[in-house]
Design an enzyme around this catalytic site. Structure first.
Site, mmCIF file in Angstrom:
data_model
loop_
_atom_site.group_PDB
_atom_site.id
_atom_site.type_symbol
_atom_site.label_atom_id
_atom_site.label_comp_id
_atom_site.label_asym_id
_atom_site.label_seq_id
_atom_site.Cartn_x
_atom_site.Cartn_y
_atom_site.Cartn_z
ATOM 1 N N GLU A 129 -0.403 -6.940 -14.410
ATOM 2 C CA GLU A 129 -1.751 -6.612 -15.198
ATOM 3 C C GLU A 129 -1.393 -4.962 -15.716
ATOM 4 O O GLU A 129 -2.186 -4.391 -16.851
ATOM 5 C CB GLU A 129 -3.120 -6.399 -14.324
ATOM 6 C CG GLU A 129 -3.101 -5.242 -13.340
ATOM 7 C CD GLU A 129 -2.277 -5.500 -12.020
ATOM 8 O OE1 GLU A 129 -1.442 -6.589 -11.883
ATOM 9 O OE2 GLU A 129 -2.445 -4.889 -10.899
ATOM 10 N N CYS A 159 1.004 -8.581 -5.577
ATOM 11 C CA CYS A 159 0.524 -7.557 -4.449
ATOM 12 C C CYS A 159 -0.399 -7.903 -3.343
ATOM 13 O O CYS A 159 0.275 -8.583 -2.743
ATOM 14 C CB CYS A 159 0.168 -6.189 -5.115
ATOM 15 S SG CYS A 159 1.324 -4.867 -4.581
ATOM 16 N N HIS A 184 2.996 -5.817 -10.312
ATOM 17 C CA HIS A 184 1.394 -5.686 -10.951
ATOM 18 C C HIS A 184 1.734 -6.143 -12.442
ATOM 19 O O HIS A 184 1.706 -5.282 -13.183
ATOM 20 C CB HIS A 184 1.029 -4.373 -11.021
ATOM 21 C CG HIS A 184 0.609 -3.995 -9.577
ATOM 22 N ND1 HIS A 184 -0.702 -4.096 -9.056
ATOM 23 C CD2 HIS A 184 1.120 -3.448 -8.328
ATOM 24 C CE1 HIS A 184 -0.856 -3.613 -7.851
ATOM 25 N NE2 HIS A 184 0.344 -3.250 -7.375
HETATM 26 N N1 GLN Z 1 -0.186 -1.894 0.192
HETATM 27 C C1 GLN Z 1 -1.309 -2.691 -0.117
HETATM 28 C C2 GLN Z 1 -1.780 -3.740 1.174
HETATM 29 O O1 GLN Z 1 -1.249 -3.509 2.011
HETATM 30 C C3 GLN Z 1 -0.940 -3.595 -1.466
HETATM 31 C C4 GLN Z 1 -0.869 -2.582 -2.433
HETATM 32 C C5 GLN Z 1 -1.204 -3.143 -3.843
HETATM 33 O O2 GLN Z 1 -1.914 -4.059 -3.753
HETATM 34 N N2 GLN Z 1 -0.828 -2.433 -4.869
HETATM 35 O O3 GLN Z 1 -2.655 -4.365 0.708
#
Ligand code: GLN
Length: 248
Positions: free
Chosen positions: A234, A82, A232
């Site tokens: 995790e 992410c 994710h």
């Molecule tokens: N939207 C977040 C960002 O731009 C990332 C979201 C996440 O890691 N769950 O950093």
């Protein structure tokens, strides 16, 4: 063999969850909070989800950006999830939040980030064309993909799904599903995917392997020593993504 030593970036975000999962898999975990932590021997690196704007600022302020970038470029097996994917991406587009008004970014920030890999420069230019605008999230830029932050929407952009994880075997042969379809090979495990304000992968360089596709789009990719996913791992019970990292 002694247990692999995995560094988990622990300046912001979901690092505790990754650390717990890795310990359960028998790894020894080093939480990376300051520059000194990056000097010890590591067998792998995990970049957690969180807020990529905060993470890039902290990495820069703490003097961790350049040493970590060097380790990744030298081949340290790395998993970015992410916000971690955003940190790895060579090109980042924002859809509102976090963008500096007017789309400008201090020249010093761009210098900090270093130059992208020689073989990916052409990709960067052609993928973004004249639309390219500097973005405040300038991370390691080691992974030749373009991501759009919050690309699945912001408030309602969190959802779960499942999809096959397709990994090319060590012999380079892609068994079953080919990378451009969503065909599933019998041996491809179906893994759970949890998306939270996730980045969307909108372009990949030809050498980037798609590991997981959802609705025809890559949501997990691999390039050399780097694995990156929009979701994710995790937060779900499945270990396949961690096992892939440990196999590198
Ligand atoms: N939207 C977040 C960002 O731009 C990332 C979201 C996440 O890691 N769950 O950093």
């Amino acid at each position: 063999m002694s247990s692999p030593r995995i560094g988990v970036l622990a300046v912001q975000g979901a690092f505790a969850e990754h650390a717990a999962r890795l310990r359960n898999l028998g790894c020894s975990v080093v939480e990376l909070r300051q520059q000194d932590d990056v000097r010890q021997h590591l067998d792998g690196l995990v970049l957690p989800g969180g807020e990529s704007t905060a993470q890039t600022k902290l990495l820069r302020d703490l003097g961790m950006m350049e040493p970590l970038r060097q380790l990744i470029q030298e081949g340290l097996p790395t998993l970015g999830t992410c916000a971690g994917l955003i940190l790895l991406a060579e090109n980042v587009e924002s859809t509102g939040d976090g963008r500096v008004p007017g789309g400008t970014v201090a020249a010093a920030d761009l210098v900090d980030a270093g130059e992208p890999d020689g073989d990916t420069i052409g990709f960067a230019c052609s993928a973004l064309g004249d639309q390219r605008r500097p973005d405040p999230v300038v991370g390691f830029r080691t992974l030749p993909v373009t991501v759009r932050r919050n690309g699945y929407g912001r408030q309602l952009g969190s959802f779960t799904a499942t999809a096959p994880l397709h990994v090319k075997h060590a012999d380079g042969v892609s068994r079953g599903a080919n990378n451009t379809s969503e065909e599933t090979a019998a041996e491809d495990p179906i893994i759970p995917l949890t998306f939270i304000r996730a980045p969307r992968i909108i372009a990949t360089a030809p050498k980037v392997e798609t590991l997981v596709q959802l609705n025809g789009e890559p949501v997990a990719v691999r390039y050399r020593n780097q694995i990156a996913c929009c979701f994710h791992p995790e937060l779900d019970a499945d270990n396949a993504i961690y096992q892939l990292l440990l196999s590198l």
